[in-house]
Design a protein around this motif. Structure first.
Motif, short mmCIF file in Angstrom:
data_model
loop_
_atom_site.label_atom_id
_atom_site.label_comp_id
_atom_site.label_asym_id
_atom_site.label_seq_id
_atom_site.Cartn_x
_atom_site.Cartn_y
_atom_site.Cartn_z
N VAL A 190 0.90 -1.23 -0.11
CA VAL A 190 0.08 -0.06 -0.01
C VAL A 190 0.94 1.48 -0.05
O VAL A 190 0.60 2.07 -0.66
N TYR A 191 2.03 1.17 0.87
CA TYR A 191 2.73 2.43 0.57
C TYR A 191 3.40 2.46 -0.66
O TYR A 191 3.73 3.89 -0.91
N LEU A 192 3.81 1.63 -1.31
CA LEU A 192 4.45 1.45 -2.49
C LEU A 192 3.50 2.33 -3.50
O LEU A 192 3.90 3.07 -4.28
N ALA A 193 2.21 1.75 -3.66
CA ALA A 193 1.21 2.14 -4.62
C ALA A 193 1.01 3.70 -4.09
O ALA A 193 0.52 4.66 -4.88
N SER A 194 1.19 4.43 -2.77
CA SER A 194 1.08 5.42 -2.42
C SER A 194 2.40 6.39 -2.60
O SER A 194 2.31 7.66 -2.09
N GLU A 195 3.45 5.85 -3.05
CA GLU A 195 4.71 6.23 -3.31
C GLU A 195 5.31 6.98 -1.98
O GLU A 195 6.21 7.70 -2.06
N LYS A 196 5.34 6.15 -0.99
CA LYS A 196 5.87 6.41 0.41
C LYS A 196 6.95 5.26 0.45
O LYS A 196 6.70 4.25 1.23
N TRP A 197 8.05 5.59 -0.21
CA TRP A 197 9.20 4.69 -0.24
C TRP A 197 9.80 4.12 0.96
O TRP A 197 9.96 3.05 1.12
N ASP A 198 9.94 5.25 1.66
CA ASP A 198 10.89 4.84 3.14
C ASP A 198 9.93 3.97 3.75
O ASP A 198 10.45 3.02 4.73
N GLU A 199 8.40 4.28 4.10
CA GLU A 199 7.65 3.45 4.93
C GLU A 199 7.52 2.31 4.25
O GLU A 199 7.27 1.12 5.03
N ALA A 200 7.52 1.96 3.13
CA ALA A 200 7.22 0.63 2.56
C ALA A 200 8.66 -0.29 2.66
O ALA A 200 8.53 -1.33 3.07
N ILE A 201 10.06 0.47 2.51
CA ILE A 201 11.02 -0.32 2.86
C ILE A 201 11.07 -0.87 4.19
O ILE A 201 11.54 -1.79 4.54
N ASN A 202 10.78 0.11 5.29
CA ASN A 202 10.78 -0.09 6.75
C ASN A 202 9.87 -1.46 6.84
O ASN A 202 10.19 -2.33 7.55
N ASP A 203 8.63 -1.43 6.06
CA ASP A 203 7.90 -2.60 6.39
C ASP A 203 8.47 -3.82 6.03
O ASP A 203 8.31 -4.89 6.27
N PHE A 204 8.95 -3.78 4.62
CA PHE A 204 9.43 -4.96 4.05
C PHE A 204 10.72 -5.31 4.94
O PHE A 204 10.82 -6.69 5.09
N GLN A 205 11.41 -4.42 5.38
CA GLN A 205 12.51 -4.94 6.11
C GLN A 205 12.28 -5.63 7.38
O GLN A 205 12.92 -6.52 7.88
N LYS A 206 11.23 -5.14 8.01
CA LYS A 206 10.66 -5.68 9.29
C LYS A 206 10.13 -7.42 9.08
O LYS A 206 10.35 -8.15 9.95
N ALA A 207 9.30 -7.32 8.01
CA ALA A 207 8.98 -8.88 7.34
C ALA A 207 10.23 -9.76 6.98
O ALA A 207 10.05 -10.84 7.74
N THR A 208 11.18 -9.10 6.46
CA THR A 208 12.46 -9.95 6.29
C THR A 208 13.20 -10.31 7.55
O THR A 208 13.39 -11.29 7.74
N ASN A 209 12.97 -9.31 8.40
CA ASN A 209 13.65 -9.77 9.91
C ASN A 209 12.90 -10.84 10.57
O ASN A 209 13.62 -11.94 11.27
#
Length: 362
Positions: A214-233
């Motif tokens: 959703v953040y990606l679609a909203s062009e909120k790149w930093d928030e998207a990276i943060n969530d993907f990183q949490k999921a990966t961790n």
């Protein structure tokens, strides 16, 4: 013992006396709410009297009050054989599985009750409710997998209404709403439901990934990276999280360059019809042959960008590449990926010789 000394008999009498004391003390502890102590004593008693259903049932009630439902089920299950026509046991197991979110297993257990009596007043209404819920859960999952996002939302709302009091199903519903609103393009509602779910389950990997999308679609790149990183961790082997993180990082880098969506002034979720409409409007304004201002070079540059955006966003394959963080008209990226040569701006809508290009709104 009347015939003479017997060590085995004496040992068993002593054991029986200890057993009686354990059972009496266990029931007393239950009355006073001292459940862990009662469970320990009942465990010792069950080791010596495994065929006494009342001991299993009492310990099961302790486990239920302690919130340890699986242990309670393990104690209730043998009582279905130790007591004849034990419909209450099947009902209780079904109810516990239901509360644990295992609706399919709950349905299996309640059917066992109805095999003993199809008209059981306790089991019959519970069966109807569980059957309805299972049907709605399965329909929501099928719609989600099939990409039928409106149907997914509809079924999720249905089963949340069917069972509003069990937290598992409410959170399950939020997960469907988070995912299917996002995939359907309703980013505001998607974010709301993703946030609700993650406030209760902050390490829910799928919810983190869905919110990142959703953040990606909203062009909120930093928030998207943060969530993907949490999921990966949380789950380092989750391919969806890893791919999403790579894509988000590429899009962040890409955002600092040319953004075709911004050039046309459309959302990332825009359909082809909207993209063409935006292109026609801007092309009519900035085409050098129609531009009425003095700065022809600026108009040419504007039109090149507009035409490039239309070229990418109306081509399914090129748009997919762009959405994944790759500019299909970037010569450096294409050469790295084995693509052919491109004009220095990505492509040239005017052809090779000046402004002989015929203006076309299609």
């Amino acid at each position: 013992l009347e015939r003479g000394p017997n060590e085995e008999a004496s040992s068993q009498l002593t054991s029986m006396a200890e057993l009686r004391r354990d059972i009496e003390e266990a029931y007393m502890l239950v009355e006073h709410g001292q459940l862990p102590g009662a469970v320990e004593l009942l465990g010792r008693a069950i080791e010596k009297c495994p065929w006494d259903p009342s001991l299993h049932e009492t310990r099961a009630e302790c486990y239920i009050q302690m919130g340890e439902y699986y242990k309670a089920i393990s104690d209730i299950r043998p009582t279905t054989s130790l007591r004849s026509d034990n419909r209450p046991a099947f009902y209780k197991m079904s109810d516990l599985y239901y509360k644990l979110g295992e609706a399919e297993e709950s349905l299996i257990q309640i059917r066992e009750c109805l095999k003993l009596d199809p008209d059981d007043k306790q089991c019959q209404p519970h069966y109807k409710k569980v059957k309805k819920l299972v049907k709605q859960l399965n329909a929501a999952q099928e719609a989600k997998v099939a990409g039928q996002y409106d149907e997914c939302l509809n079924k999720a709302k249905q089963f949340m209404k069917t069972e509003p009091n069990v937290e598992f199903y409410q959170l399950k519903g939020q997960s469907y709403l988070c995912h299917c609103y996002g995939k359907g393009g309703n980013l505001q509602d998607a974010l709301m439901h993703c946030n609700r779910l993650l406030s209760r389950e902050p390490e829910n990997v799928e919810a983190l990934i869905d919110r990142a999308e959703v953040y990606l679609a909203s062009e909120k790149w930093d928030e998207a990276i943060n969530d993907f990183q949490k999921a990966t961790n949380t789950d380092e082997h989750n391919r969806r999280a890893q791919d999403g993180l790579n894509r988000a990082q590429k899009l962040l880098k890409q955002s600092k360059k040319r953004d075709y969506y911004k050039i046309l002034g459309v959302k990332r979720t825009a359909r082809k019809k909207e993209i063409l409409k935006a292109y026609r409007k801007l092309a009519a304004k900035w085409h050098p042959d129609k531009y009425e201002g003095d700065n022809k070079p600026m108009a040419e540059k504007k039109f090149i960008d507009i035409a490039a955006a239309k070229e990418v966003l109306t081509d399914k394959e090129k748009r997919q590449k762009f959405d994944n963080g790759e500019d299909p008209l970037d010569p450096e990226q294409q050469q790295q990926g084995g693509g052919g040569p491109f004009w220095h701006e990505g492509f040239n809508p005017f052809g090779g010789g000046g402004f002989k290009f015929k203006f076309n709104f299609n």
